[in-house]
Design an enzyme around this catalytic site. Structure first.
Site, short mmCIF file in Angstrom:
data_model
loop_
_atom_site.label_atom_id
_atom_site.label_comp_id
_atom_site.label_asym_id
_atom_site.label_seq_id
_atom_site.Cartn_x
_atom_site.Cartn_y
_atom_site.Cartn_z
N GLY B 253 0.83 -1.21 0.00
CA GLY B 253 0.00 0.00 0.00
C GLY B 253 0.85 1.25 0.00
O GLY B 253 0.80 2.05 -0.92
N PHE B 254 1.62 1.43 1.07
CA PHE B 254 2.57 2.55 1.19
C PHE B 254 1.88 3.90 1.10
O PHE B 254 2.51 4.90 0.74
CB PHE B 254 3.69 2.45 0.14
CG PHE B 254 4.26 1.07 0.00
CD1 PHE B 254 4.83 0.42 1.08
CD2 PHE B 254 4.22 0.40 -1.21
CE1 PHE B 254 5.37 -0.86 0.95
CE2 PHE B 254 4.73 -0.88 -1.35
CZ PHE B 254 5.31 -1.51 -0.26
N ALA B 524 -1.08 -0.86 13.87
CA ALA B 524 -0.90 -1.82 14.96
C ALA B 524 -1.45 -1.27 16.26
O ALA B 524 -2.16 -1.96 17.00
CB ALA B 524 0.58 -2.16 15.11
N GLY B 711 6.08 1.60 11.22
CA GLY B 711 5.97 1.38 9.78
C GLY B 711 6.71 2.38 8.93
O GLY B 711 6.98 2.13 7.76
N GLU B 712 7.03 3.54 9.48
CA GLU B 712 7.59 4.60 8.63
C GLU B 712 8.91 5.16 9.12
O GLU B 712 9.64 5.79 8.37
CB GLU B 712 6.56 5.73 8.50
CG GLU B 712 5.35 5.33 7.66
CD GLU B 712 4.15 6.22 7.88
OE1 GLU B 712 3.80 6.48 9.05
OE2 GLU B 712 3.57 6.69 6.88
#
Lengths: 342, 753
Positions: B253-254, B524, B711-712
């Site tokens: 997705g990003f 999450a 995630g980033e």
């Protein structure tokens, strides 16, 4: 993709006959043809599968040292073949520097010689391209041309021939074997095989309709160390910004300039066909390695080079890479490590 | 004193991490993706019909007419959908929306062309090949206008807010005087290009309506299903409950699947008109124009520092673009507001509205590009001061967010910097650029800080414990390859003491309770916290049942109870949970939403990047040799997938530093890279040894799980570390990313013989 008929040829003569009508195309690995057919950049109405043709899948060496390579030998097999690795390492390295393992497994020797350019407007159905539609105009000349040619172009076309393999074949003086629709055979030197675009950029090779490439021969390897240096934006799976295939025969002299007996070199990524200038090689033959000699060779190689904006950098990049490859190869008996890793 | 059940333990050692629950399905190619659903129903063809989009070939103007004659009469073609026969849809918008992914996004609704590659028709046929061939017979007549496609301060506007409703401008201290009084000053401009997400799985949707044409199910590839549900319903003038979105497996997705796109809308419209299931998938080429991208930016960065390295002043002014009809503003300066304790910090933004496809979030929106200017700028100041770049950052560390003026809930930037420096052997570095040469290659090292603010989004979960002891988790959550399914199973197992092999996580369906979805590193903690709360409720219900007068644990205090091995125990007496579950099972819900902790504290994940590069002194090719990343993100739920997130971000940092760019042809307004041969991301050969570590960290306030987003943060700062390493290797500072050979070439030394 337009609907097409698919047939399988069982002999070269049959393949040549079936491939003769306009709209008929032989297919081997299909790594390029299918990419182009899906968005209708090419529109074959008959596909003739030649992958089952007999006797075109071997690499053999004759007693005089000539090596014959069948047209259907996959790129991966050719690069890995002991004869090629031992006698023509420039060809192994050139092939392995291109595409991906999956593509090299599918792509064939004959097909690689015929791969089309990766020019961005050529791939864009909304853009003008004289290769796709003769007379339509060229959207690369003043457009996205970072990857395009600085040599061998014309006002009609500045598309680069993207093959790595062909650059190595050019420096090895390969000869291409063809069977015609009439059943005759002929040979084409690699130097003559690819055409400059001129006013007819849609006409890319010496092949005529119905010609089937059956293989190629390599003369015995010339003396000297063979290298292939590919300059590219990323370490793998990228087309060359500049590539140099070279065979340099030199006497290394530890504390002085090496003496070059002969130098052969062809460049890729910068021209509309694999680029080799005999006069440039002559400028280095039987010469000590000096900056003057290297400059003469580079000047002759790049004579007439012109950038189109985004690709202006290829002129100094080609000069630097060529100079470095010749000098480094002449000085070093061990292979260069192209990865940057030590 | 009241008797309370202890909270579920959060200290279970997770060891080296756990495998992805769905891993075997994915690596064997048996996990069904959106384009693979057969969507069978009685009376339908065996396979869905296939739609193929026709895209505009101008960037701005009017679509005068479409000649669809040949397409309509092609064999196998069932429908040619254009503005002439598209059903009524709601207008685009609203422009300003709390949830911009739930907006109405009509297609084929008017004659305006707003960007190159905008869908103007859909051809539906029996097969993909037939549809595509027919689509290519359609010719369009346009009245083109000159598109504006280039960033330009002169025509820029000051946007009202940035992405996430952050303020456009911030200012603390007195920048003018602090900067003027600084011993070392920097005033430079960094540029970053348009970037495309280029996910492995192209955007695709399969649509199936019920027999009455009232309810539609869309199997689609999307990160936030509940927003897609609202947005598509709004566009088609339906109620949200008439639209069911299913998206269990998402192939990347990003941020590029936060919005939904015309594949979903046109599939839904065509399936309704044809009374047959229809699927629409974008080609690789279409993805580059018919979806979103990360905007190019131009960033002026000014930094003033005292001789001892104390940062006196930072100003970060960023220009970006959004589509002419949209209002997305890349929050490029967010991290500058909070990373270093400078005396004065000002930030501002300008926006061009251009005739390009929509810009929107791409992994670490704002920060991934903003930290290039900030962290390369820090490196430039360190070089001017003759100070070590790590020491400079340590000297300006702060436990208080300087602009928000509130404490960080947890911040281990300094520990990340020190640990990273040790692991990387930073002290061996020669600070003078261009000194280390190995043959053709110039070797250098560089570093950068990493930071990404933390977010919790509203989320709900439902869990069902069956009488056989099997726990089922239900939520409209997504897993775009991040490992969400796996950590949700782990959270439920840890909280309930039920072994993972007796837990089934069912997500990816809007029939389940609404969830935050995946994006902004919030997945999450949002979904996981909701699930944790549902588990807390389940635990209490089970414990109360056990300790009732007639229960198996009557008269035993709740405070002595714990859950493990699918049982409830006080240490001496152990009751299987199955004995406490009624015949119909036991269902509980949980939810989470941002609370005061988000107002009282600044919350962020931190890290430090170190990189070693080799730059060819001949050609300017840069190859990254090794990278070290050390991160502190609170508690880590699954070491294995967390590491994957970290190294994925770092490798993306290599791509952003060296390769990734999608230039626009100013003549046509078209992106020039439309396939993966031209749009370069790191290949395997470009990804070197990567050492990624998470430090143990107690995060006290962020959420019940004590986690922060992972995630980033891995991409934040990574490109800057590589750019700084290139400077150390060569002495060349390139401020126009990516740093490709052609940009280094003019500055390289003469070829040595």
């Amino acid at each position: 993709m337009k609907t097409f008929t698919y047939t399988r040829a069982s002999t070269v003569a049959e393949a040549a006959k079936r491939a003769t009508p306009a709209g008929a195309m032989p297919i081997a690995g299909g790594t390029n043809l299918l990419d182009l057919a899906k968005p209708e950049l090419i529109n074959p109405d008959q596909i003739i599968d030649i992958t089952r043709l007999p006797d075109l899948n071997t690499v053999t060496r004759t007693s005089d040292g000539t090596v014959h390579i069948g047209a259907l030998v996959p790129n991966a097999d050719l690069a890995a073949h002991p004869l090629i690795r031992q006698h023509y390492p420039v060809l192994s390295r050139a092939i392995l520097s291109g595409a991906s393992p999956q593509i090299r497994n599918m792509a064939t020797t004959g097909g690689n010689l015929l791969q089309r350019t990766r020019c961005i407007p050529f791939y864009d159905p909304a853009a003008r391209c004289n290769k796709r539609t003769p007379g339509a105009g060229c959207d690369a000349l003043h457009g996205p041309n970072r990857m395009n040619a600085i040599l061998g172009g014309s006002p009609s076309c500045i598309a680069v021939n993207p093959s790595d393999m062909a650059v190595a074949l050019r420096v090895l003086d390969a000869t291409i074997h063809v069977t015609t629709a009439a059943g005759t055979t002929r040979t084409i030197p690699i130097a003559d095989f690819h055409l400059l675009p001129g006013n007819t950029p849609d006409h890319e090779t010496r092949l005529e309709r119905g010609d089937i490439i059956t293989g190629l021969t390599l003369p015995p390897p010339p003396p000297g160390r063979q290298v292939y240096r590919k300059v590219r934006d990323r370490a793998s799976y990228a087309f060359a910004l500049v590539s140099v295939a070279a065979i340099i025969d030199a006497d290394p002299t530890p504390d002085a300039s090496p003496h070059i007996r002969s130098a052969r070199f062809a460049l890729g990524g910068i021209a509309t066909k694999p680029w080799r200038i005999p006069a440039a090689e002559a400028a280095l033959a039987d010469q000590p390695l000096t900056r003057d000699a290297l400059n003469r060779a580079a000047d002759l190689t790049l004579a007439g080079a012109s950038g189109h904006g985004e690709n202006d950098f290829k002129i100094p990049l080609a000069r630097r890479t060529l100079t470095h490859v010749i000098a480094h190869t002449a000085r070093n008996p061990i292979p260069m490590d192209p990865s940057g890793a030590t | 004193m009241t008797d309370t059940l202890p909270k579920a333990p959060l200290d279970t050692p997770f060891g080296p991490g756990i495998d992805r629950v769905e891993g075997p399905l994915k690596v064997t190619g048996t996990a069904p993706y959106a384009n693979e659903h057969t969507a069978r129903r009685i009376g339908s063809p065996t396979h869905p019909l296939v739609g193929f989009m026709v895209l505009s070939t101008i960037a701005k103007g009017r679509l005068v007419s479409l000649d669809t004659t040949a397409a309509r009469t092609s064999p196998g073609v069932r429908l040619v959908l254009t503005r002439d026969n598209a059903p009524p849809q709601n207008d685009w918008g609203p422009l300003v929306a709390r949830d911009r992914f739930a907006r109405s996004q009509p297609a084929l609704h008017d004659d305006r062309i707003r960007f190159f590659g905008q869908p103007v028709a859909l051809v539906v046929a029996d097969t993909l090949e037939t549809a595509r061939a027919a689509a290519q017979t359609i010719s369009a007549t346009y009245e083109p206008e000159t598109p504006a496609v280039t960033l330009d301060e002169k025509t820029a506007i000051i946007p009202p807010t940035l992405n996430g409703f952050k303020p456009t401008r911030t200012s603390i201290g007195d920048f003018r005087n602090s900067y003027a009084a600084s011993a070392a000053k920097l005033d430079v401009t960094y540029e970053t290009p348009h970037q495309s997400h280029a996910q492995m799985e192209p955007h695709a949707t399969t649509a199936l309506w019920d027999a009455n044409g009232e309810h539609v199910t869309l199997w689609t590839s999307n990160q936030i299903l509940n927003s897609a549900q609202k947005g598509i319903a709004s566009t088609l003038q339906l109620k949200p409950e008439q639209v069911r979105i299913v998206g269990l497996y998402v192939g990347g997705g990003f941020g590029g699947k936060l919005p939904w796109f015309d594949d979903a809308l046109l599939a839904a419209i065509a399936a309704r008109m044809l009374k047959c299931p229809v699927r629409v998938a974008m080609t690789r080429q279409q993805m580059f124009t018919a979806t979103t991208h990360r905007t190019a930016t131009r960033q002026r960065i000014r930094i003033g520092a005292a001789r001892d390295g104390h940062l006196r002043a930072i100003a970060h002014d960023a220009l970006s673009h959004c589509a002419s009809f949209d209002n997305f503003v890349e929050d490029t300066t967010t991290i500058t507001r909070g990373l270093y304790g400078a005396d004065a910090i000002t930030t501002s933004a300008l926006l061009n509205k251009l005739d390009l496809p929509r810009s929107d979030s791409m992994r670490a929106p704002g920060d991934a590009v903003g930290m290039i200017a900030l962290e390369c700028g820090l490196d430039e100041i360190a070089h001017t001061l003759g100070m070590d770049p790590v020491a400079l950052r340590l000297a300006n560390d702060t436990q208080t967010d300087p602009t928000a003026k509130r404490p960080f809930s947890s911040r281990k930037l300094a520990e990340c910097l020190r640990t990273g420096a040790t692991r990387f052997n930073w002290s061996a570095r020669n600070p003078t650029p261009g000194q280390h040469r190995e043959g053709e290659w110039l070797i250098g090292t560089g570093m950068a800080s990493a930071m990404r603010y933390n977010l919790v989004r509203p989320s709900q979960a439902e869990i069902i414990l069956s009488q056989t002891g099997h726990l089922t988790v239900r939520m409209a959550m997504t897993d775009p390859g991040t490992g969400t399914i796996t950590i949700l199973a782990r959270i439920a197992s840890e909280a309930t003491g039920i072994p993972p092999d007796r837990i089934t996580v069912t997500i990816g369906d809007t029939d389940f309770p609404p969830a935050a979805g995946s994006g902004g590193s919030f997945g999450a903690e949002s979904a996981g916290s909701a699930l944790y709360n549902a588990c807390e409720t389940l635990r209490l219900r089970l414990a109360r049942t056990a300790t009732t007068e007639n229960g198996p644990l009557a008269n035993i205090p709740l405070s002595t109870l714990s859950f493990s091995n699918a049982s409830l125990t006080n240490g001496t007496k152990t009751i299987p949970l199955t004995q406490l579950v009624p015949r119909d099972g036991l269902t509980t819900q949980g939810s989470i939403k941002p609370g005061n902790e988000a107002k009282d504290w600044s919350q962020a994940s931190f890290g430090a990047h170190f990189a070693e590069v080799a730059v060819s002194a001949v050609t300017g090719e840069t190859r990254v040799r090794r990278m070290t990343g050390v991160f502190a993100c609170g508690r880590i739920l699954n070491a294995r997938t967390a590491r994957s997130q970290a190294i994925g971000g770092m490798i993306w940092g290599i791509s952003a530093a060296l390769f990734e760019a999608n230039p626009v042809d100013p003549r046509s307004g078209q992106f020039t890279a439309r396939d993966l041969a031209n749009y370069h991301v790191a290949s395997h050969a470009d990804a070197p040894h990567i050492d990624a570590t998470f430090l143990p960290e107690d995060e006290p306030v962020s959420n019940p799980l004590h986690i922060k987003g992972i995630g980033e943060v891995g991409i934040c700062g990574a490109p800057a570390a590589i750019g700084n390493a290139i400077f150390n290797a060569t002495g060349i500072r390139i401020r126009n990313f990516p740093i490709t050979p052609d940009k280094l070439l003019p500055h390289l030394p003469e070829i040595s013989l």
